[in-house]
Design a protein around this motif. Structure first.
Motif, mmCIF file in Angstrom:
data_model
loop_
_atom_site.group_PDB
_atom_site.id
_atom_site.type_symbol
_atom_site.label_atom_id
_atom_site.label_comp_id
_atom_site.label_asym_id
_atom_site.label_seq_id
_atom_site.Cartn_x
_atom_site.Cartn_y
_atom_site.Cartn_z
ATOM 1 N N MET A 34 0.844 -1.180 0.000
ATOM 2 C CA MET A 34 0.000 0.000 0.000
ATOM 3 C C MET A 34 0.882 1.233 0.000
ATOM 4 O O MET A 34 1.810 1.342 0.792
ATOM 5 N N ASN A 35 0.608 2.153 -0.874
ATOM 6 C CA ASN A 35 1.383 3.378 -0.992
ATOM 7 C C ASN A 35 0.725 4.448 -0.127
ATOM 8 O O ASN A 35 -0.158 5.166 -0.563
ATOM 9 N N ARG A 36 1.183 4.552 1.131
ATOM 10 C CA ARG A 36 0.554 5.465 2.083
ATOM 11 C C ARG A 36 0.666 6.935 1.680
ATOM 12 O O ARG A 36 -0.304 7.678 1.816
ATOM 13 N N PRO A 37 1.813 7.429 1.174
ATOM 14 C CA PRO A 37 1.852 8.846 0.766
ATOM 15 C C PRO A 37 0.859 9.155 -0.352
ATOM 16 O O PRO A 37 0.219 10.198 -0.336
ATOM 17 N N ALA A 38 0.703 8.248 -1.307
ATOM 18 C CA ALA A 38 -0.241 8.496 -2.396
ATOM 19 C C ALA A 38 -1.675 8.487 -1.875
ATOM 20 O O ALA A 38 -2.503 9.302 -2.286
ATOM 21 N N ALA A 39 -1.977 7.570 -0.960
ATOM 22 C CA ALA A 39 -3.323 7.519 -0.389
ATOM 23 C C ALA A 39 -3.612 8.784 0.413
ATOM 24 O O ALA A 39 -4.711 9.356 0.319
ATOM 25 N N ALA A 40 -2.634 9.243 1.191
ATOM 26 C CA ALA A 40 -2.808 10.482 1.951
ATOM 27 C C ALA A 40 -2.967 11.669 1.006
ATOM 28 O O ALA A 40 -3.790 12.561 1.249
ATOM 29 N N ASN A 41 -2.195 11.681 -0.088
ATOM 30 C CA ASN A 41 -2.291 12.755 -1.067
ATOM 31 C C ASN A 41 -3.700 12.806 -1.656
ATOM 32 O O ASN A 41 -4.325 13.860 -1.715
ATOM 33 N N ARG A 42 -4.208 11.654 -2.097
ATOM 34 C CA ARG A 42 -5.547 11.620 -2.685
ATOM 35 C C ARG A 42 -6.613 12.009 -1.657
ATOM 36 O O ARG A 42 -7.575 12.715 -1.988
ATOM 37 N N THR A 43 -6.448 11.581 -0.418
ATOM 38 C CA THR A 43 -7.422 11.921 0.620
ATOM 39 C C THR A 43 -7.444 13.422 0.875
ATOM 40 O O THR A 43 -8.514 14.034 0.922
ATOM 41 N N LEU A 44 -6.268 14.020 1.024
ATOM 42 C CA LEU A 44 -6.203 15.466 1.282
ATOM 43 C C LEU A 44 -6.730 16.271 0.103
ATOM 44 O O LEU A 44 -7.445 17.259 0.281
ATOM 45 N N VAL A 45 -6.400 15.863 -1.109
ATOM 46 C CA VAL A 45 -6.891 16.574 -2.286
ATOM 47 C C VAL A 45 -8.409 16.423 -2.380
ATOM 48 O O VAL A 45 -9.121 17.385 -2.700
ATOM 49 N N GLY A 46 -8.925 15.237 -2.081
ATOM 50 C CA GLY A 46 -10.374 15.031 -2.097
ATOM 51 C C GLY A 46 -11.082 15.886 -1.053
ATOM 52 O O GLY A 46 -12.124 16.498 -1.335
#
Length: 186
Positions: A1-13
């Motif tokens: 799981m790519n945690r930085p990418a998931a956090a990035n998408r969550t924050l942008v969303g």
């Protein structure tokens, strides 16, 4: 799981949802659908309009924010495929070997990271075991010789991968980034 990418998408969303809510609130207030908002009241206190520089600063800030959003948007398309399992020889009666494409690509990244001037390398394989495609993301020092680095990647790392996978041709996509020297010194 790519945690930085998931956090990035969550924050942008979440930022997008907040901007949509603020825009919806502003539209509802403008058209008089909110009982507690007086549509005839001035937006800023006092009868005078703000100075011209305020409008220019708001426009410049909005343009800068739009350019930063576009930069982020254009950085998104470089996506790497997920690791898949390849059946390497054999069948259900004699047994079979399953090789993850990420496992086959890891030594390529390790080889490239050992080259002079390379700071970081990532490698992914997509496609099937008979028609693999290699995707590389290489971060190099600003003074690195790009032609020599490309020659070495194709002549050494890709050649070794072709021999290991026993295929004649492997199409390669290479994204080369240059490291920021100021960050490296800190």
């Amino acid at each position: 799981m790519n945690r930085p990418a998931a956090a990035n998408r969550t924050l942008v969303g979440l930022a997008g949802l907040a901007l949509l809510a603020a825009g919806g609130y502003a539209l509802a207030a403008h058209y008089g659908h909110l009982s507690w908002v007086d549509t005839g009241a001035p937006l800023v206190p006092g009868p005078a309009a703000p100075p011209t520089w305020v409008f220019l600063a708001v426009i410049a800030g909005a343009a800068l924010l739009a350019l930063l959003c576009l930069r982020w948007l254009f950085a998104q398309p470089f996506r790497m495929p997920k690791s898949v399992g390849w059946q390497v020889g054999g069948d259900d009666r004699t047994g079979r070997t399953v090789l993850r494409s990420g496992t086959a690509a890891a030594p390529v990244a390790a080889d490239i990271e050992g080259y002079p001037g390379v700071r970081n390398a990532q490698a992914w394989l997509s496609g099937g075991p008979d028609t693999p495609q290699l995707h590389l993301l290489v971060t190099a020092a600003p003074a690195a010789d790009v032609a020599e680095l490309r020659r070495r990647i194709l002549g050494h790392a890709v050649t070794r991968l072709r021999a290991a996978l026993e295929v004649e041709i492997i199409p390669v996509t290479l994204e080369l980034r240059f490291a920021d020297e100021q960050r490296a010194l800190q």
